[in-house]
Design an enzyme around this catalytic site. Sequence first.
Site, PDB file in Angstrom:
ATOM      1  N   GLU A 112      10.208  14.604  16.205  1.00  0.00           N
ATOM      2  CA  GLU A 112      10.485  14.650  14.775  1.00  0.00           C
ATOM      3  C   GLU A 112       9.562  15.689  14.125  1.00  0.00           C
ATOM      4  O   GLU A 112       8.344  15.637  14.295  1.00  0.00           O
ATOM      5  CB  GLU A 112      10.222  13.266  14.168  1.00  0.00           C
ATOM      6  CG  GLU A 112      10.702  13.153  12.748  1.00  0.00           C
ATOM      7  CD  GLU A 112      10.540  11.742  12.200  1.00  0.00           C
ATOM      8  OE1 GLU A 112       9.538  11.080  12.543  1.00  0.00           O
ATOM      9  OE2 GLU A 112      11.414  11.310  11.430  1.00  0.00           O
ATOM     10  N   GLU A 124      10.525   0.554  10.065  1.00  0.00           N
ATOM     11  CA  GLU A 124      11.518   1.613   9.879  1.00  0.00           C
ATOM     12  C   GLU A 124      10.797   2.912  10.173  1.00  0.00           C
ATOM     13  O   GLU A 124       9.950   3.341   9.392  1.00  0.00           O
ATOM     14  CB  GLU A 124      12.062   1.538   8.456  1.00  0.00           C
ATOM     15  CG  GLU A 124      13.413   2.188   8.310  1.00  0.00           C
ATOM     16  CD  GLU A 124      13.292   3.614   7.878  1.00  0.00           C
ATOM     17  OE1 GLU A 124      13.214   4.481   8.780  1.00  0.00           O
ATOM     18  OE2 GLU A 124      13.230   3.865   6.669  1.00  0.00           O
ATOM     19  N   LYS A 132       0.838  -1.201   0.000  1.00  0.00           N
ATOM     20  CA  LYS A 132       0.000   0.000   0.000  1.00  0.00           C
ATOM     21  C   LYS A 132       0.868   1.245   0.000  1.00  0.00           C
ATOM     22  O   LYS A 132       1.582   1.521   0.962  1.00  0.00           O
ATOM     23  CB  LYS A 132      -0.921   0.053   1.220  1.00  0.00           C
ATOM     24  CG  LYS A 132      -1.955   1.186   1.058  1.00  0.00           C
ATOM     25  CD  LYS A 132      -2.591   1.612   2.348  1.00  0.00           C
ATOM     26  CE  LYS A 132      -1.827   2.674   3.089  1.00  0.00           C
ATOM     27  NZ  LYS A 132      -1.891   4.031   2.509  1.00  0.00           N
ATOM     28  N   CYS A 181      13.405  10.367   7.326  1.00  0.00           N
ATOM     29  CA  CYS A 181      13.389   9.842   8.691  1.00  0.00           C
ATOM     30  C   CYS A 181      14.768   9.904   9.328  1.00  0.00           C
ATOM     31  O   CYS A 181      14.893  10.035  10.528  1.00  0.00           O
ATOM     32  CB  CYS A 181      12.844   8.422   8.707  1.00  0.00           C
ATOM     33  SG  CYS A 181      13.526   7.423   7.391  1.00  0.00           S
TER      34      CYS A 181
END
Lengths: 482, 281
Positions: A393, A262, A188, A296
């Site tokens: 983040e 991840e 997806k 990331c």
Amino acid sequence: MAFEYAPAPESRDVVDIKPSYGLFINGEFAEGSGTPFKTINPASEEKLAEIATATSDDVDRAVQAARKAFGVWSALPGSERAKYIFRIARIIQERARELAVLESLDNGKPIRESRDVDVPLVAAHFFYYAGWADKLEHAGFGRRTTDGHSGAKPLGVAGQVIPWNFPLLMLAWKIAPALACGNTVVLKPAETTPLTALLFAEICQQADLPPGVVNIVTGAGETGAAVVAHPDVNKVAFTGSTEVGRIIARTVAGTDKKLTLELGGKAANIVFEDAAVDQAVEGIVNGIFFNQGHVCCAGSRLLVQESVQDELLAALKRRLGTLRLGDPLDKNTDIGAINSAEQLAKIREMSEIGDSEGAERWSPPCDLPEKGFWFPPTVFTGVAQSHRIAREEIFGPVLSVLTFRTPAEAVEKANNTPYGLSAGVWTEKGSRILWMADRLRAGVVWANTFNKFDPTSPFGGYKESGYGREGGLAGLEAYLDV
Amino acid sequence: MSRLSVRKTYKLFIGGAFPRSESGRSYVVTSAKGEFVANAARASRKDARDAVVAARKAFPGWSGATPYNRGQILYRVAEMLEGRRAQFAEELGGPKKAAAERVDAAVDRLVWYAGWSDKIASVRGAANPVAGPYFNLSTPEPTGVVAVVAPADPLLGLISVIAPVIVTGNTCVVVASENAPLPAITLAEVLATSDLPGGVVNLLTGHQSELAPWLAAHMDVNGLDLGGVEDADLALKCEQEAAENLKRVFRPASEDWSLDPGLSRMTRFLETKTVWHPVGI
């Protein structure tokens, strides 16, 4: 004196975007049962196409197709699987320009990056894992089985959910090793960036890949949740936020599904006083402003040794003044569009929190286009470890600057985060690089460079940045029953 | 009236070019039934030395290319070979089905080796946990110029000895099968159109008993594959000559080219380099 750059736009004539796209199930495009959604160009807010939404029934059909194909695919000799994957790699190389333009249109990243980084890495990744398909017995994971076979076996159907920051590259990281090891996949793509995955489906057709080996289901979070929760999925691979990663780990708990994640990061880019300043500045810029900071492993925390703080920040600000923000399809553009209104709102909110907590915000003079989603390159100085912009983040072009005095302090601060994906070290002293690397709790440590990727090199995080590795020999483990 | 065919002149392949033997010599190649097929070049000692010079010249570029690049080029060789399957099957002769299978196996073998370019270091290299504050990393590196005496099997055998030598970054001088040298020269045409830099593979046709000892004694050759030498006395002589500059000699027992080749043909012509670096503030 400063020179203006004339526009140098890449032509979008190479891509042929259809008005609407279906799901890719069992080798064919099919209607989705959910309400279609639109994908837009974040640089102009123009609608690019209507995309089908896969419901849990659609996901079920995709998993069934993958299950059926698994028998055929896993029984093929590795050398034959390899040849299919080599074909895919070659077609990606052949259609490189088309993929790059489409990626920049749908994602907002500069064409320079999609053309020179994303797409070449995608082809390289397929090329690399194609070569593993017939060499798995040499990878060291196998136990000799009673039927005399050696080498570990594939897991079955892999359910894979990928993010919007590197749509095609994340697809490659997921699909290439899965297929090489003999698994079939239901993937997806992210809701805001489905187009290159759907073009990839066409590439699978061109390669004559057996139907059902690769299935693409589009949709939002619910579709992804259906993929992850499907009882006949044997392996779940996810790249995205730590928040969603936790939900997935909870969903998968108690099942026999193998899981790799991840997730997020808050990497420290550590600059010592003996570092080559100009190189370090380039590395810092690449670390946080590459792909608008939608990375990331971005070097979102700059840890600079106190003695060189002023010199380094002056050089950094001078360099930021030369960055060009604007049309992602312009070959001179350094910083493209923020991927979505939602992400832009999040970056703005976090930056305002930075202001309110007392950090000092700086951006170079920078005209933002009127339409689309944009955020200027931004540096916060005077940041403390307790500030939210130093801990959370942001996933945007926002750099938080902290200082340190000793190597031990640098290690302490760099590791003072729940994340552990990557880190950067800048010093001319080799032994110190290695000393730092030994102590940094991060899956990737870049020394005197940053944001380097290669299919032969494992990538993945410590701690709450997830588990499992993608790339290299280590990347096979996620897709083998070991 | 049927058309008279234009025949090919079979020449050597040195440094990416196709020269005749500087000696002007040739020898007759016959079919299995003893009929004349072609005059092949009979390479001289000077040709062998030229080939070593070409291989040495190509070594820095080829060994310095990224493994990814080398893998892409070997895969390209497979693509080009695939396009000439019919030609090779005809050149191999014998039953058509068997010949076609040998050609297919040769293409697949190239693909298999192409994938090793960027994997052999992961399988054969190591991070060594030495008992001290040192970073310690071992990586395989190519040994240099390798002389290869090719086996009698003129295509699958030939591919199976060339690919493992060059995929890791070595360059080579190959003595083609004496009785069936023509597929080797046709393979050179494939190599010459596959982005393989000139000099990485050099092919000599001629008498094995002349060429092998010259190469075995050549002081700028680093490795020697004697797989194609069936005469035990000749093999012994070559191995003794090779001792002078301590060439890495590979002298396998007779091989079945249809089996999984394993890693030995690559690892025999690899050096292990270990790098130490202190760790400390």
